[in-house]
Design an enzyme around this catalytic site. Sequence first.
Site, PDB file in Angstrom:
ATOM      1  N   HIS A  70      -3.679  -5.348   1.863  1.00 27.80           N
ATOM      2  CA  HIS A  70      -3.417  -5.631   3.270  1.00 27.80           C
ATOM      3  C   HIS A  70      -4.097  -6.966   3.528  1.00 27.80           C
ATOM      4  CE1 HIS A  70      -2.285  -1.442   4.124  1.00 27.80           C
ATOM      5  NE2 HIS A  70      -3.282  -1.092   3.346  1.00 27.80           N
ATOM      6  N   CYS A  73       0.793  -1.235   0.000  1.00 25.44           N
ATOM      7  CA  CYS A  73       0.000   0.000   0.000  1.00 25.44           C
ATOM      8  C   CYS A  73       0.828   1.289   0.000  1.00 25.44           C
ATOM      9  CB  CYS A  73      -1.008  -0.016   1.142  1.00 25.44           C
ATOM     10  SG  CYS A  73      -2.381   1.103   0.818  1.00 25.44           S
ATOM     11  N   ARG A 113     -12.287   6.930  -1.491  1.00 24.89           N
ATOM     12  CA  ARG A 113     -11.168   6.015  -1.271  1.00 24.89           C
ATOM     13  C   ARG A 113     -11.539   4.678  -1.895  1.00 24.89           C
ATOM     14  NH1 ARG A 113      -7.335   7.634   2.173  1.00 24.89           N
ATOM     15  NH2 ARG A 113      -6.614   5.530   2.586  1.00 24.89           N
TER      16      ARG A 113
HETATM   17  N1  GLN Z   1      -1.585   7.124   1.894  1.00 24.93           N
HETATM   18  C1  GLN Z   1      -1.889   6.150   0.947  1.00 24.93           C
HETATM   19  C2  GLN Z   1      -3.249   6.273   0.302  1.00 24.93           C
HETATM   20  O1  GLN Z   1      -4.233   6.577   0.950  1.00 24.93           O
HETATM   21  C3  GLN Z   1      -1.637   4.763   1.514  1.00 24.93           C
HETATM   22  C4  GLN Z   1      -2.677   4.233   2.461  1.00 24.93           C
HETATM   23  C5  GLN Z   1      -2.301   2.925   3.117  1.00 24.93           C
HETATM   24  O2  GLN Z   1      -1.141   2.549   3.179  1.00 24.93           O
HETATM   25  N2  GLN Z   1      -3.263   2.217   3.640  1.00 24.93           N
HETATM   26  O3  GLN Z   1      -3.327   6.066  -0.884  1.00 24.93           O
END
Ligand code: GLN
Length: 249
Positions: free
Chosen positions: A202, A96, A133
């Site tokens: 994840h 990620c 998101r």
């Molecule tokens: N900051 C990054 C995003 O939101 C990574 C998020 C994460 O590692 N869960 O894209």
Amino acid sequence: MNSQLTIGWLYPQLMSTYGDRGNIQVLQKRCEWRGIKSVIVPIDQSTSTSQLQSIDLLFGGGAQDREQEIVMQDLHKKKKEIMSLIENDVPALFVCGAPQLMGKYYEPAEGKRIEGLGIFDMFTKHLGTDADRLIGNIIVEPVLRSSFSVLHSVVGFENHGGRTYLGDGAAPFAKVIKGFGNNGEDGTEGVVYKNAIGTYLHGPLLPKNPQIADFMIEKALEIKYKKKIILKQLDDSLEQKANDFIVSR
Ligand code: GLN
């Protein structure tokens, strides 16, 4: 043979969202069950160049934009050593936020562009704090099946605002079966370069997909001891059942 692996863990204090530290536990346990000694080396502001050179396997987890910015200030000082590990085929798993920093650049939700290490030919853009998101359970099918000989569907959980786009020099890790992947548009998930995998999954990833942990352990031993390694099989029937259940659901 008394084999031993040194596992480098990038910024454990700053980069470990959604249980990513579970990946380290899986690597340790699967080494232990086979009589392979593993030593975990946290990589942070206090890590020396010689410590970096002794890494046999590298892991980096997720982080939010703020932490990524702090990490990157230090990571640039370690660019030469990290590039050299990857170029020398040391296996690495970046989850990620970590792969975003290994690409060419990451444009966070707010503030300045963060220049990455450029290991992966890709860039990532966050569309801003108001943008959706990419969140949810995800199932992917690895593309490079030959490198991950026993890989079947890989399952995980994604939560990222960043959208990643691969350049011509980058191969995707997998194709998306369900979920968003790199950007929710082109069906690609993650990135692979040499033995380094970048992914949005994840889960944490490795407990749900132990075959990736074994791929990494095997490669790490092969590079370190310069010979073909075939790991002793472990009973993964429970993990496999969990994986099958998630896929069927
Ligand atoms: N900051 C990054 C995003 O939101 C990574 C998020 C994460 O590692 N869960 O894209």
